[in-house]
Design a protein around this motif. Structure first.
Motif, short mmCIF file in Angstrom:
data_model
loop_
_atom_site.label_atom_id
_atom_site.label_comp_id
_atom_site.label_asym_id
_atom_site.label_seq_id
_atom_site.Cartn_x
_atom_site.Cartn_y
_atom_site.Cartn_z
N GLY A 10 0.83 -1.19 0.00
CA GLY A 10 0.00 0.00 0.00
C GLY A 10 0.86 1.24 0.00
O GLY A 10 2.10 1.15 0.03
N SER A 11 0.21 2.38 -0.06
CA SER A 11 0.96 3.64 -0.05
C SER A 11 0.05 4.76 0.43
O SER A 11 -1.17 4.63 0.47
N CYS A 12 0.69 5.88 0.74
CA CYS A 12 -0.07 7.08 1.07
C CYS A 12 -0.68 7.64 -0.21
O CYS A 12 -0.42 7.15 -1.31
N GLN A 13 -1.47 8.68 -0.08
CA GLN A 13 -2.15 9.27 -1.24
C GLN A 13 -1.18 9.72 -2.32
O GLN A 13 -1.39 9.49 -3.50
N CYS A 14 -0.07 10.35 -1.94
CA CYS A 14 0.87 10.89 -2.93
C CYS A 14 1.91 9.88 -3.39
O CYS A 14 2.65 10.13 -4.33
N GLY A 15 1.98 8.71 -2.72
CA GLY A 15 2.93 7.67 -3.11
C GLY A 15 4.32 7.83 -2.53
O GLY A 15 5.21 7.04 -2.83
N ALA A 16 4.53 8.83 -1.69
CA ALA A 16 5.85 9.05 -1.11
C ALA A 16 6.23 7.96 -0.10
O ALA A 16 7.40 7.64 0.06
N VAL A 17 5.23 7.38 0.57
CA VAL A 17 5.46 6.34 1.57
C VAL A 17 4.80 5.05 1.09
O VAL A 17 3.63 5.05 0.71
N GLN A 18 5.58 3.98 1.07
CA GLN A 18 5.04 2.67 0.71
C GLN A 18 5.16 1.74 1.91
O GLN A 18 6.11 1.85 2.70
N LEU A 63 13.59 11.22 -1.54
CA LEU A 63 12.93 11.93 -0.44
C LEU A 63 13.62 11.61 0.88
O LEU A 63 14.11 10.50 1.08
N ASP A 64 13.65 12.56 1.76
CA ASP A 64 14.23 12.39 3.07
C ASP A 64 13.21 11.73 4.00
O ASP A 64 12.11 12.25 4.19
N ALA A 65 13.57 10.56 4.56
CA ALA A 65 12.64 9.82 5.42
C ALA A 65 12.20 10.64 6.62
O ALA A 65 11.03 10.61 7.01
N GLU A 66 13.10 11.39 7.23
CA GLU A 66 12.76 12.15 8.42
C GLU A 66 11.72 13.24 8.16
O GLU A 66 10.84 13.48 8.97
N SER A 67 11.81 13.89 7.01
CA SER A 67 10.82 14.93 6.72
C SER A 67 9.57 14.36 6.05
O SER A 67 8.53 15.02 6.03
N SER A 84 -1.04 7.13 22.07
CA SER A 84 -0.90 6.58 20.73
C SER A 84 0.17 7.36 19.98
O SER A 84 0.36 8.55 20.19
N HIS A 85 0.88 6.65 19.12
CA HIS A 85 1.93 7.22 18.29
C HIS A 85 1.51 6.98 16.84
O HIS A 85 1.50 5.84 16.38
N ARG A 86 1.14 8.04 16.15
CA ARG A 86 0.63 7.91 14.79
C ARG A 86 1.67 8.41 13.79
O ARG A 86 2.20 9.50 13.94
N THR A 87 1.93 7.59 12.80
CA THR A 87 2.85 7.97 11.74
C THR A 87 2.03 8.34 10.52
O THR A 87 1.11 7.63 10.14
N PHE A 88 2.38 9.47 9.92
CA PHE A 88 1.66 9.93 8.74
C PHE A 88 2.63 10.50 7.72
O PHE A 88 3.78 10.80 8.04
N CYS A 89 2.18 10.65 6.49
CA CYS A 89 3.00 11.23 5.44
C CYS A 89 3.05 12.74 5.63
O CYS A 89 2.01 13.39 5.69
N GLY A 90 4.25 13.29 5.70
CA GLY A 90 4.43 14.72 5.87
C GLY A 90 4.13 15.52 4.62
O GLY A 90 4.08 16.74 4.66
#
Length: 184
Positions: A10-18, A63-67, A84-90
């Motif tokens: 899967g991926s985020c909406q913009c595809g930056a995170v898979q 892309l820089d993972a941290e940002s 809770s710790h939520r990770t999201f696409c920046g």
């Protein structure tokens, strides 16, 4: 089915995170708490629970993972009852995953970011088209609901096996969950 089933991506909406999940999830659930409503922008969050080792997250090359991968840590005592710790696409803001202090060895991945199940001839999801299973052991029907006190009345019954008025409220509730998540 064993956890040796194929992976789901899967991926985020913009595809930056898979994301890639190896094997089937431990369960799928719905959460109606205020925090999940706000984070998902909907009336509940749909999440699959997996063991940490089943998950691989990558960021698009260049892309820089941290940002790109951002973390939001909820305050103790928020509507979910735990931190809770939520990770999201920046970049696009898609919620990727959630980790909870109640069960630190588990990760919950937002169902909406995973590639859709294949459609069958009758246009229903799931390769077998019945029992909410896609033929790979991925149950499409949630088995647990949290925070039903906040559930919109018109949502109706979902047929979940375990329903919590709020979150897990007792040691017995946590024991049930640990059994479902195979942590005992």
């Amino acid at each position: 089915m064993s956890n040796s089933t194929k992976s789901r991506t899967g991926s985020c909406q913009c595809g930056a995170v898979q994301v890639q999940i190896q094997g089937k999830p431990l369960e799928m659930h719905l959460c109606h708490c205020v925090t999940c409503q706000k984070v998902s922008g909907s009336i509940f969050a749909a999440l699959v629970t997996i063991k940490e080792e089943q998950l691989t997250i990558t960021v698009k090359p260049g892309l820089d993972a941290e940002s790109t991968l951002k973390l939001y840590k909820g305050a103790p005592g928020d509507s979910s009852g735990s931190v809770s710790h939520r990770t999201f696409c920046g970049i696009c803001g898609s919620q990727i995953l959630l980790r909870n202090d109640h069960m630190p060895s588990l990760t919950m991945v937002s169902l909406g970011i995973l590639e859709p199940y294949p459609l069958t001839e009758d246009r229903t999801a799931g390769a077998e088209g019945q029992d909410g299973d896609d033929g790979e052991g991925w149950a499409m029907k949630p088995t647990i609901e949290y925070w039903c006190v906040r559930k919109r009345q018109w949502v109706g019954e979902t047929g979940t096996e375990l329903v919590f008025k709020t979150g897990p409220e007792s040691e017995e509730d946590l024991a049930k969950l640990k059994n479902i998540f195979r942590l005992v």
